[in-house]
Write a protein that holds these residues in place. Structure first.
Motif, PDB file in Angstrom:
ATOM      1  N   ASN A  83      -4.751   3.875   6.703  1.00 33.96           N
ATOM      2  CA  ASN A  83      -5.912   3.034   6.464  1.00 33.96           C
ATOM      3  C   ASN A  83      -6.693   2.910   7.767  1.00 33.96           C
TER       4      ASN A  83
ATOM      5  N   LYS B 158      -0.294   7.101  -2.606  1.00 31.12           N
ATOM      6  CA  LYS B 158      -0.493   6.960  -4.038  1.00 31.12           C
ATOM      7  C   LYS B 158       0.081   8.189  -4.725  1.00 31.12           C
TER       8      LYS B 158
ATOM      9  N   THR C 135      -0.551  10.726   1.054  1.00 35.31           N
ATOM     10  CA  THR C 135      -0.424   9.681   2.069  1.00 35.31           C
ATOM     11  C   THR C 135      -1.589   9.749   3.049  1.00 35.31           C
TER      12      THR C 135
ATOM     13  N   ASN D 127       0.799  -1.234   0.000  1.00 35.00           N
ATOM     14  CA  ASN D 127       0.000   0.000   0.000  1.00 35.00           C
ATOM     15  C   ASN D 127       0.825   1.275   0.000  1.00 35.00           C
ATOM     16  N   PHE D 128       2.120   1.190  -0.284  1.00 37.77           N
ATOM     17  CA  PHE D 128       2.958   2.384  -0.348  1.00 37.77           C
ATOM     18  C   PHE D 128       3.519   2.512  -1.751  1.00 37.77           C
TER      19      PHE D 128
ATOM     20  N   CYS E 186      -0.556   4.284   3.930  1.00 34.52           N
ATOM     21  CA  CYS E 186      -0.783   4.087   2.503  1.00 34.52           C
ATOM     22  C   CYS E 186      -0.365   5.337   1.741  1.00 34.52           C
TER      23      CYS E 186
END
Length: 184
Positions: free
Chosen positions: A160, A169, A157, A64-65, A167
């Motif tokens: 969750n 994106k 960032t 998730n990173f 996490c």
């Protein structure tokens, strides 16, 4: 993958044969980035240097990173404190934009953009826009609309809520928009 220009603060650079590999940071949040280049840039890419680098940006999601990697094709030294982070893309909206509010109560317009990168390759960009650019996107972009966007790349960032995991994106924050075509 897309060509991008970034200002990178070089933290570490190692010459191994004909390849330079290293780590650095970019952007106002000092987001981490790894890079590679050919040996001909060894006089430019040195630890503690700030460089402007042009090359192909890739991202890889692990646990998730988002890990960023830049294959540098051109680089030059820039004055300390100079930040360059610029990308332009042309693609189609994959959904209608959604408007929400930031924690500072500022409107943010978000959607995904599909960008053809080859015959059978499509890259997906998470788009965010504020102010007038966000208003234009909200009012005139619908699923399938072709748009050209210019802006900067950054890592978004969050934690969750279910797992507590950190996490991230890759996100393009749009500064300008050009509407290209009617909805297809």
């Amino acid at each position: 993958m897309r060509n991008i220009a970034l200002s990178i603060n070089v933290v570490e650079a190692t010459l191994n044969g004909t390849i330079i590999s290293g780590k650095g940071t970019f952007g106002k949040n000092n987001d981490p980035i790894e890079f590679t280049s050919s040996k001909f840039l060894e006089n430019v890419i040195k630890p503690n240097a700030t460089i402007v680098a042009v090359g192909m940006l890739t991202s890889n999601v692990v646990d998730n990173f988002t890990a960023l990697s830049l294959k540098i094709t051109q680089a030059g030294v820039v004055p300390t404190g100079t930040l360059i982070n610029s990308i332009s893309v042309l693609g189609r909206a994959s959904a209608d934009p959604v408007v929400s509010a930031t924690k500072d109560n500022e409107d943010i317009t978000k959607f995904s953009l599909a960008v053809k990168a080859g015959k059978d390759i499509t890259n997906w960009y998470a788009i965010a826009a504020f102010g007038k650019t966000g208003e234009i996107l909200k009012n005139f972009v619908v699923k399938g609309k072709e748009v050209a966007l210019s802006g900067r790349i950054g890592l978004s960032t969050w934690k969750n809520k279910e797992t507590g995991a950190q996490c991230s994106k890759l996100e393009l924050t749009a500064d300008s928009v050009t509407l290209i075509s009617s909805k297809q």
